[in-house]
Scaffold this motif. Structure first.
Motif, PDB file in Angstrom:
ATOM      1  N   THR A  23       0.818  -1.211   0.000  1.00 18.91           N
ATOM      2  CA  THR A  23       0.000   0.000   0.000  1.00 18.91           C
ATOM      3  C   THR A  23       0.849   1.257   0.000  1.00 18.91           C
ATOM      4  O   THR A  23       0.387   2.314  -0.366  1.00 18.91           O
ATOM      5  N   GLU A  24       2.105   1.164   0.442  1.00 17.13           N
ATOM      6  CA  GLU A  24       2.962   2.345   0.480  1.00 17.13           C
ATOM      7  C   GLU A  24       3.851   2.370  -0.744  1.00 17.13           C
ATOM      8  O   GLU A  24       4.496   1.398  -1.078  1.00 17.13           O
ATOM      9  N   SER A  25       3.888   3.501  -1.387  1.00 19.77           N
ATOM     10  CA  SER A  25       4.720   3.666  -2.564  1.00 19.77           C
ATOM     11  C   SER A  25       6.122   4.063  -2.143  1.00 19.77           C
ATOM     12  O   SER A  25       6.310   4.869  -1.246  1.00 19.77           O
ATOM     13  N   GLU A  26       7.122   3.492  -2.790  1.00 18.52           N
ATOM     14  CA  GLU A  26       8.496   3.880  -2.525  1.00 18.52           C
ATOM     15  C   GLU A  26       8.934   4.968  -3.497  1.00 18.52           C
ATOM     16  O   GLU A  26      10.054   5.433  -3.440  1.00 18.52           O
ATOM     17  N   PHE A  27       8.061   5.368  -4.378  1.00 23.29           N
ATOM     18  CA  PHE A  27       8.357   6.396  -5.366  1.00 23.29           C
ATOM     19  C   PHE A  27       8.288   7.753  -4.687  1.00 23.29           C
ATOM     20  O   PHE A  27       7.321   8.073  -4.009  1.00 23.29           O
ATOM     21  N   ASP A  28       9.328   8.575  -4.833  1.00 22.50           N
ATOM     22  CA  ASP A  28       9.412   9.862  -4.157  1.00 22.50           C
ATOM     23  C   ASP A  28       8.661  10.935  -4.943  1.00 22.50           C
ATOM     24  O   ASP A  28       9.205  11.550  -5.850  1.00 22.50           O
ATOM     25  N   LEU A  29       7.397  11.154  -4.568  1.00 22.80           N
ATOM     26  CA  LEU A  29       6.588  12.145  -5.275  1.00 22.80           C
ATOM     27  C   LEU A  29       6.926  13.572  -4.876  1.00 22.80           C
ATOM     28  O   LEU A  29       6.707  14.495  -5.657  1.00 22.80           O
ATOM     29  N   ASP A  30       7.458  13.762  -3.683  1.00 25.84           N
ATOM     30  CA  ASP A  30       7.706  15.119  -3.203  1.00 25.84           C
ATOM     31  C   ASP A  30       8.623  15.907  -4.131  1.00 25.84           C
ATOM     32  O   ASP A  30       8.390  17.081  -4.381  1.00 25.84           O
ATOM     33  N   ARG A  31       9.647  15.256  -4.664  1.00 27.54           N
ATOM     34  CA  ARG A  31      10.546  15.996  -5.551  1.00 27.54           C
ATOM     35  C   ARG A  31       9.838  16.400  -6.834  1.00 27.54           C
ATOM     36  O   ARG A  31      10.156  17.420  -7.439  1.00 27.54           O
ATOM     37  N   TYR A  32       8.839  15.620  -7.247  1.00 23.96           N
ATOM     38  CA  TYR A  32       8.080  15.971  -8.443  1.00 23.96           C
ATOM     39  C   TYR A  32       7.064  17.071  -8.148  1.00 23.96           C
ATOM     40  O   TYR A  32       6.819  17.930  -8.988  1.00 23.96           O
ATOM     41  N   TYR A  33       6.464  17.036  -6.957  1.00 19.62           N
ATOM     42  CA  TYR A  33       5.569  18.128  -6.573  1.00 19.62           C
ATOM     43  C   TYR A  33       6.350  19.445  -6.574  1.00 19.62           C
ATOM     44  O   TYR A  33       5.871  20.463  -7.049  1.00 19.62           O
ATOM     45  N   ASP A  34       7.558  19.400  -6.021  1.00 19.87           N
ATOM     46  CA  ASP A  34       8.385  20.607  -5.967  1.00 19.87           C
ATOM     47  C   ASP A  34       8.737  21.099  -7.369  1.00 19.87           C
ATOM     48  O   ASP A  34       8.836  22.301  -7.604  1.00 19.87           O
ATOM     49  N   ALA A  35       8.929  20.169  -8.290  1.00 14.81           N
ATOM     50  CA  ALA A  35       9.333  20.538  -9.653  1.00 14.81           C
ATOM     51  C   ALA A  35       8.177  21.082 -10.485  1.00 14.81           C
ATOM     52  O   ALA A  35       8.409  21.711 -11.513  1.00 14.81           O
ATOM     53  N   LEU A  36       6.944  20.868 -10.045  1.00 14.41           N
ATOM     54  CA  LEU A  36       5.798  21.323 -10.835  1.00 14.41           C
ATOM     55  C   LEU A  36       5.839  22.820 -11.106  1.00 14.41           C
ATOM     56  O   LEU A  36       5.472  23.278 -12.183  1.00 14.41           O
ATOM     57  N   ASP A  37       6.278  23.581 -10.131  1.00 11.46           N
ATOM     58  CA  ASP A  37       6.251  25.035 -10.276  1.00 11.46           C
ATOM     59  C   ASP A  37       7.650  25.627 -10.376  1.00 11.46           C
ATOM     60  O   ASP A  37       7.825  26.822 -10.271  1.00 11.46           O
ATOM     61  N   ILE A  78      -3.585  22.964 -12.281  1.00 12.69           N
ATOM     62  CA  ILE A  78      -3.053  21.639 -12.611  1.00 12.69           C
ATOM     63  C   ILE A  78      -2.242  21.089 -11.443  1.00 12.69           C
ATOM     64  O   ILE A  78      -2.322  19.901 -11.121  1.00 12.69           O
ATOM     65  N   GLU A  79      -1.497  21.957 -10.759  1.00 18.30           N
ATOM     66  CA  GLU A  79      -0.742  21.515  -9.593  1.00 18.30           C
ATOM     67  C   GLU A  79      -1.686  21.035  -8.485  1.00 18.30           C
ATOM     68  O   GLU A  79      -1.438  20.019  -7.834  1.00 18.30           O
ATOM     69  N   LYS A  80      -2.781  21.753  -8.269  1.00 15.84           N
ATOM     70  CA  LYS A  80      -3.774  21.324  -7.270  1.00 15.84           C
ATOM     71  C   LYS A  80      -4.356  19.966  -7.647  1.00 15.84           C
ATOM     72  O   LYS A  80      -4.588  19.118  -6.783  1.00 15.84           O
ATOM     73  N   LEU A  81      -4.601  19.756  -8.936  1.00 10.51           N
ATOM     74  CA  LEU A  81      -5.113  18.462  -9.389  1.00 10.51           C
ATOM     75  C   LEU A  81      -4.103  17.351  -9.121  1.00 10.51           C
ATOM     76  O   LEU A  81      -4.480  16.227  -8.766  1.00 10.51           O
ATOM     77  N   ALA A  82      -2.821  17.654  -9.271  1.00  8.59           N
ATOM     78  CA  ALA A  82      -1.784  16.660  -8.995  1.00  8.59           C
ATOM     79  C   ALA A  82      -1.827  16.228  -7.537  1.00  8.59           C
ATOM     80  O   ALA A  82      -1.703  15.040  -7.225  1.00  8.59           O
ATOM     81  N   HIS A  83      -2.023  17.185  -6.635  1.00  2.88           N
ATOM     82  CA  HIS A  83      -2.112  16.857  -5.210  1.00  2.88           C
ATOM     83  C   HIS A  83      -3.400  16.105  -4.887  1.00  2.88           C
ATOM     84  O   HIS A  83      -3.416  15.231  -4.028  1.00  2.88           O
ATOM     85  N   ARG A  84      -4.466  16.434  -5.581  1.00  7.02           N
ATOM     86  CA  ARG A  84      -5.758  15.817  -5.317  1.00  7.02           C
ATOM     87  C   ARG A  84      -5.837  14.391  -5.868  1.00  7.02           C
ATOM     88  O   ARG A  84      -6.508  13.536  -5.309  1.00  7.02           O
ATOM     89  N   HIS A  85      -5.139  14.138  -6.965  1.00 12.32           N
ATOM     90  CA  HIS A  85      -5.191  12.822  -7.619  1.00 12.32           C
ATOM     91  C   HIS A  85      -3.790  12.223  -7.641  1.00 12.32           C
ATOM     92  O   HIS A  85      -3.139  12.122  -8.678  1.00 12.32           O
ATOM     93  N   GLU A  86      -3.343  11.818  -6.479  1.00 11.70           N
ATOM     94  CA  GLU A  86      -1.968  11.374  -6.287  1.00 11.70           C
ATOM     95  C   GLU A  86      -1.605  10.160  -7.137  1.00 11.70           C
ATOM     96  O   GLU A  86      -0.499  10.090  -7.673  1.00 11.70           O
ATOM     97  N   GLN A  87      -2.514   9.208  -7.279  1.00 13.49           N
ATOM     98  CA  GLN A  87      -2.192   8.008  -8.067  1.00 13.49           C
ATOM     99  C   GLN A  87      -1.975   8.353  -9.530  1.00 13.49           C
ATOM    100  O   GLN A  87      -1.066   7.820 -10.175  1.00 13.49           O
ATOM    101  N   VAL A  88      -2.777   9.249 -10.063  1.00 14.69           N
ATOM    102  CA  VAL A  88      -2.623   9.666 -11.463  1.00 14.69           C
ATOM    103  C   VAL A  88      -1.304  10.415 -11.623  1.00 14.69           C
ATOM    104  O   VAL A  88      -0.563  10.197 -12.589  1.00 14.69           O
ATOM    105  N   PHE A  89      -0.999  11.287 -10.669  1.00 14.86           N
ATOM    106  CA  PHE A  89       0.244  12.040 -10.716  1.00 14.86           C
ATOM    107  C   PHE A  89       1.446  11.106 -10.642  1.00 14.86           C
ATOM    108  O   PHE A  89       2.413  11.241 -11.404  1.00 14.86           O
TER     109      PHE A  89
END
Length: 102
Positions: A23-37, A78-89
């Motif tokens: 259930t826990e992803s080992e993929f580091d999404l935080d660095r991608y969230y930071d890169a969005l903007d 689009i950034e808000k959508l990324a946070h709202r739909h984490e699996q898609v992001f």
């Protein structure tokens, strides 16, 4: 089946991962969230609009009394959508990583 076999393969791999019970992803999404903007904006997306919306968009861009950057508002949404739909992001970022490898 879609027209893009790459997307089909990624979806199938995601389905296999879901079945494994991890259930826990080992993929580091935080660095991608930071890169969005961050960084230069060098890619574009196309959004179809009708004639009225097109005229409004340009008028908003040109109006001195409007203190909103319309393009930035769209990027923010689009950034808000990324946070709202984490699996898609996450799926999008995994595909991006694979594309960067090749």
């Amino acid at each position: 089946m879609s027209e893009n076999p790459f997307n089909d393969a990624m979806d199938e791999a995601e389905g296999d991962a879901d079945d494994s019970g991890d259930t826990e992803s080992e993929f580091d999404l935080d660095r991608y969230y930071d890169a969005l903007d961050a960084g230069p904006k060098e890619k574009t997306i196309g959004i179809a609009v009708n004639e009225e919306m097109h005229a409004l968009y340009h008028e908003l861009q040109d109006a001195e009394e409007v203190e909103v950057d319309v393009s930035q508002s769209i990027r923010d949404h689009i950034e808000k959508l990324a946070h709202r739909h984490e699996q898609v992001f996450e799926r999008a970022m995994r595909k991006l990583e694979i594309e960067r490898e090749y």
